[in-house]
Design an enzyme around this catalytic site. Structure first.
Site, mmCIF file in Angstrom:
data_model
loop_
_atom_site.group_PDB
_atom_site.id
_atom_site.type_symbol
_atom_site.label_atom_id
_atom_site.label_comp_id
_atom_site.label_asym_id
_atom_site.label_seq_id
_atom_site.Cartn_x
_atom_site.Cartn_y
_atom_site.Cartn_z
ATOM 1 N N VAL A 220 0.829 -1.218 0.000
ATOM 2 C CA VAL A 220 0.000 0.000 0.000
ATOM 3 C C VAL A 220 0.864 1.271 0.000
ATOM 4 C CG1 VAL A 220 -0.359 0.262 2.506
ATOM 5 C CG2 VAL A 220 -2.161 0.899 0.923
ATOM 6 N N GLU A 259 13.484 12.277 5.596
ATOM 7 C CA GLU A 259 14.286 12.319 6.840
ATOM 8 C C GLU A 259 14.819 10.912 7.010
ATOM 9 O OE1 GLU A 259 14.611 15.046 8.552
ATOM 10 O OE2 GLU A 259 13.178 16.171 7.337
ATOM 11 N N CYS A 292 17.349 7.838 15.320
ATOM 12 C CA CYS A 292 18.102 8.255 14.138
ATOM 13 C C CYS A 292 19.168 9.293 14.470
ATOM 14 C CB CYS A 292 17.143 8.826 13.099
ATOM 15 S SG CYS A 292 16.129 10.154 13.728
HETATM 16 P P1 NAD Z 1 11.904 1.834 6.314
HETATM 17 O O1 NAD Z 1 12.492 2.695 5.262
HETATM 18 O O2 NAD Z 1 12.063 0.371 6.198
HETATM 19 O O3 NAD Z 1 10.324 2.079 6.420
HETATM 20 C C1 NAD Z 1 9.796 3.359 6.675
HETATM 21 C C2 NAD Z 1 8.376 3.421 6.139
HETATM 22 O O4 NAD Z 1 8.399 3.286 4.729
HETATM 23 C C3 NAD Z 1 7.453 2.304 6.648
HETATM 24 O O5 NAD Z 1 6.184 2.854 6.907
HETATM 25 C C4 NAD Z 1 7.396 1.360 5.477
HETATM 26 O O6 NAD Z 1 6.215 0.602 5.460
HETATM 27 C C5 NAD Z 1 7.439 2.328 4.320
HETATM 28 N N1 NAD Z 1 7.887 1.760 3.034
HETATM 29 C C6 NAD Z 1 8.750 0.739 2.818
HETATM 30 N N2 NAD Z 1 8.895 0.529 1.502
HETATM 31 C C7 NAD Z 1 8.116 1.432 0.850
HETATM 32 C C8 NAD Z 1 7.864 1.737 -0.506
HETATM 33 N N3 NAD Z 1 8.442 1.056 -1.506
HETATM 34 N N4 NAD Z 1 7.020 2.744 -0.792
HETATM 35 C C9 NAD Z 1 6.431 3.461 0.186
HETATM 36 N N5 NAD Z 1 6.642 3.217 1.501
HETATM 37 C C10 NAD Z 1 7.473 2.218 1.835
HETATM 38 O O7 NAD Z 1 12.473 2.386 7.682
HETATM 39 P P2 NAD Z 1 12.225 1.805 9.159
HETATM 40 O O8 NAD Z 1 13.038 0.563 9.285
HETATM 41 O O9 NAD Z 1 10.776 1.782 9.444
HETATM 42 O O10 NAD Z 1 12.849 2.960 10.066
HETATM 43 C C11 NAD Z 1 14.176 3.017 10.442
HETATM 44 C C12 NAD Z 1 14.922 4.042 9.625
HETATM 45 O O11 NAD Z 1 14.296 5.313 9.750
HETATM 46 C C13 NAD Z 1 16.338 4.241 10.118
HETATM 47 O O12 NAD Z 1 17.214 4.382 9.026
HETATM 48 C C14 NAD Z 1 16.249 5.544 10.904
HETATM 49 O O13 NAD Z 1 17.463 6.246 11.056
HETATM 50 C C15 NAD Z 1 15.280 6.303 10.073
HETATM 51 N N6 NAD Z 1 14.675 7.397 10.839
HETATM 52 C C16 NAD Z 1 15.009 8.680 10.495
HETATM 53 C C17 NAD Z 1 14.480 9.744 11.231
HETATM 54 C C18 NAD Z 1 14.807 11.176 10.880
HETATM 55 O O14 NAD Z 1 14.110 12.054 11.351
HETATM 56 N N7 NAD Z 1 15.818 11.439 10.083
HETATM 57 C C19 NAD Z 1 13.626 9.487 12.305
HETATM 58 C C20 NAD Z 1 13.321 8.166 12.633
HETATM 59 C C21 NAD Z 1 13.859 7.132 11.871
#
Ligand code: NAD
Length: 489
Positions: A220, A259, A292
Site C-alpha cells: 500500500v 528524513e 536516528c
Molecule cells: P523503512 O524505510 O524500512 O520504512 C519506513 C516506512 O516506509 C514504513 O512505513 C514502510 O512501510 C514504508 N515503506 C517501505 N517501503 C516502501 C515503498 N516502496 N514505498 C512506500 N513506503 C514504503 O524504515 P524503518 O526501518 O521503518 O525505520 C528506520 C529508519 O528510519 C532508520 O534508518 C532511521 O534512522 C530512520 N529514521 C530517520 C528519522 C529522521 O528524522 N531522520 C527518524 C526516525 C527514523
C-alpha cells in the site's frame, strides 16, 4: 474491503486495527500480525493490510477532503488543530500505553515527553500558520506578496521508531498548510496511529481531510506514493526506501522530503567535562539505540581515552534492561526479531573484520529481544560498523590527536543527520560546530530542539528540511503576487 470492524483490547485500551478513510473505519480482507517486542508470544492485533485498491480509495477520499479542508479558511482550520492537540493530551495515557506495548518505548518517556510533544506539534503549527501567513514588501515600484496556497493531498510515510510523535511532526504542518493527508504508519508499530484516527472526527475534521491507511510499505505504501493525484510526499525512514519513493515522486513530479538514517559523531575534546560527555554517550544506548539522531560514533581525544572509557563503563553499568512499562527500566527491547538479527549481523561481521568488542556484543536473554549495550573499537575508520547505521545499542570508539582530525573523522561517513560536541572552549564550539557537516549539531547537550528550527540531513541523511516555516513552505504552492504601484485603486 469488508465491514468487520471489530476492535481489540490492549491493556484496557480499545484499538481499531483498521484503516480510517473518508471519516470512517474500513477493513481489508487481508491482515498482518503485530506482536509485542517485550513478549513475542503475545499477539496484539491482526491489522488490516491495505492494497492498491485501498490506496486508490484513500487518495480519492483525500481529494474530496482537500476541497473541504482547504476552503475552510485558516481560522477554522487552526481551531480544529488546537482541538486535536487537546484531545491528544486528554488521551495521552492511552496512546502511551499502546505505543509502549507496540514498540517497547519507555512508558515514562512516552507519557512525559513524546506524546505531549505530539500535541505541541499541532499547537505550534496552528500558531505558526497564523503568525507567518504572508510576506509583503515593496520593490522597484511594485507591491510584492508571497502567498502560500495549499498544495493538495499529501502522503506521509513514517518509520516504526517513536511512531506517534514522528507522525505528528509531519502531519501538523501538512494540515496547517491546508493539505489533506494520508498517513501510512510502519507495519511494525501501527497501533498508536490508529488511536489518533479515533480523535479526528471528534476534533472536527471534515471527512477525508485526515486519513490513515495500514499495510506494508512495498504494497500500500508503494501504491500511495505512485498515485499522480498526490501532491506532496513526506517520508521518514531508511535511505533504501527513500530511493524507491524518490523514483515514484520523480515520475509524477511531486515534491518529496526525506528524513533518513544517521551515524552521528559524539566528539569529546580534552577540555570538556569528560564525565558529562561519557554520561551522554551512555545515554545513546536508551531506546535500544533505535534513534536516528543518536551519536553512535564516539570520537574522543587520545589523552582522555582511559578516563572517558572508565566513566562510560560506569554509566553504562547503571542501565537497567527490562519491561518498558516499569519506571526503573532504561534499556528497552528491540522492536522485532528480524531487526535484532540485523543488529547481531553487524556485530558478528565486525568481529570477523577484527574490530574489538570492548563490552556487550550479545543478547541479555537468549530467547528475548534485549541486546546489551555494546562498544566496539574498530580496526579502521573504513570498518562497516563505523560507516553504516546499525540502529541498535551499538557504539564505536575512536580517538583523535587534533581538532582537525576530529572534524575529518566526524565528516567521514555518507550520513549527516546530527552531531554532538563536548568542549568547554567557546571558540572551538563555534569552529567545530560549523565544520561538522550535519543538519543539527549540539554542543554540550542532545535532543533539545526548538520546533521552529529546520530539521533534516546532509548527504544520505535526507532531502529537504522540516520544522517551522520550512515545512509550511514545503506543503504549499508558493505564489508571488506582484501589483504595479498606483495601477489599481
Ligand atoms: P523503512 O524505510 O524500512 O520504512 C519506513 C516506512 O516506509 C514504513 O512505513 C514502510 O512501510 C514504508 N515503506 C517501505 N517501503 C516502501 C515503498 N516502496 N514505498 C512506500 N513506503 C514504503 O524504515 P524503518 O526501518 O521503518 O525505520 C528506520 C529508519 O528510519 C532508520 O534508518 C532511521 O534512522 C530512520 N529514521 C530517520 C528519522 C529522521 O528524522 N531522520 C527518524 C526516525 C527514523
Amino acid at each position: 474491503m469488508t465491514t468487520h470492524l471489530d476492535r481489540v483490547e490492549i491493556d484496557g485500551v480499545s484499538v481499531s486495527p483498521h484503516h480510517f478513510i473518508g471519516g470512517e473505519r474500513i477493513a481489508s480482507e487481508d491482515t498482518f500480525e503485530v506482536r509485542c517486542p517485550m513478549d513475542w508470544n503475545r499477539k496484539l492485533a491482526d491489522v488490516s493490510r491495505g492494497n492498491h485498491q485501498t490506496a486508490t480509495d484513500a487518495v480519492l477520499a483525500a481529494q474530496k477532503g482537500f476541497s473541504q479542508w482547504s476552503s475552510l479558511g485558516i481560522q477554522k482550520r487552526t481551531d480544529i488543530l488546537f482541538a486535536l492537540a487537546d484531545l491528544i493530551d486528554k488521551n495521552a495515557e492511552k496512546i502511551a500505553t499502546v505505543e509502549c506495548l507496540d514498540m517497547a518505548m519507555l512508558l515514562e518517556s512516552l507519557k512525559l515527553r513524546l506524546v505531549p510533544r505530539g500535541a505541541l506539534n499541532f499547537r505550534n503549527y496552528a500558531e505558526l500558520v497564523v503568525e507567518h501567513q504572508e510576506r509583503v514588501w515593496s520593490s522597484k515600484g511594485t507591491n510584492n506578496r508571497i502567498i502560500r496556497d495549499p498544495a493538495g493531498p499529501a502522503v506521509i510515510i513514517t518509520p516504526w521508531n517513536a511512531p506517534f510523535m514522528l507522525s505528528t511532526w509531519k502531519l501538523a504542518p501538512a494540515l496547517a498548510a491546508g493539505n489533506s493527508v494520508i498517513l501510512k504508519p510502519a507495519e511494525w508499530s501501527p497501533l498508536s496511529a490508529s488511536l489518533l484516527a479515533d480523535l479526528i472526527n471528534e476534533a472536527g475534521f471534515p471527512p477525508g481531510a485526515f486519513n490513515i491507511v495500514q499495510g506494508l510499505g512495498s504494497e500500500v505504501g508503494a501504491a500511495l506514493v505512485s498515485d499522480p493525484r498526490v501532491r506532496r510526499i513526506s517520508f521518514t525512514g531508511s535511505p533504501e526506501t527513500a530511493r524507491h519513493i524518490g523514483v515514484a515522486a520523480a515520475k509524477n513530479i511531486v515534491p518529496f522530503t526525506a528524513e533518513l538514517g544517521g551515524k552521528g559523531p559524539l566528539i569529546v575534546f580534552d577540555d570538556a567535562d569528560i564525565d558529562a560527555g561519557a554520561k551522554k554517550a551512555a545515554a545513546q544506548f536508551e531506546d535500544s539505540g533505535q534513534v536516528c539522531l543518536a551519536g553512535t560514533r564516539l570520537l574522543v581525544g587520545s589523552s582522555i581515552k582511559e578516563k572517558f572509557l572508565e566513566r562510560l563503563i560506569h554509566y553504562t553499568e547503571q542501565h537497567v534492561a527490562g519491561d518498558s512499562q516499569d519506571t526503573g527500566t532504561t534499556l528497552s527491547a528491540a522492536i522485532h526479531p528480524v531487526h535484532l538479527e540485523r543488529v547481531e549481523g553487524f556485530v558478528e561481521r565486525a568481529r570477523k573484520n577484527g574490530d574489538k568488542v570492548i563490552f556487550g556484543g550479545e543478547r541479555f536473554w537468549q530467547e528475548k529481544l534485549w541486546y546489551k549495550p555494546t562498544l566496539i573499537e574498530p580496526v579502521s575508520n573504513e570498518s562497516e560498523i563505523v560507516q553504516k547505521e546499525v540502529f541498535g545499542p551499538v557504539l564505536t570508539l575512536q580517538t583523535f590527536d587534533s581538532e582537525s582530525q576530529a572534524i575529518e573523522l566526524a565528516n567521514s561517513t555518507d550520513y549527516g543527520l546530527s552531531g554532538i560536541i563536548y568542549t568547554s572552549n567557546a571558540e572551538r564550539a563555534e569552529r567545530v560546530g560549523r565544520a561538522v557537516r550535519a543538519g543539527t549539531v549540539w554542543v554540550n547537550s542532545f535532543l533539545i530542539r526548538d520546533l521552529s528550527a529546520p530539521f533534516g540531513g546532509y548527504g544520505i541523511s535526507g532531502i529537504g528540511r522540516e520544522g517551522g516555516d520550512y515545512a509550511l513552505d514545503f506543503h504549499s504552492d508558493l505564489k508571488t503576487l506582484q501589483i504595479l504601484d498606483g495601477s489599481v485603486s
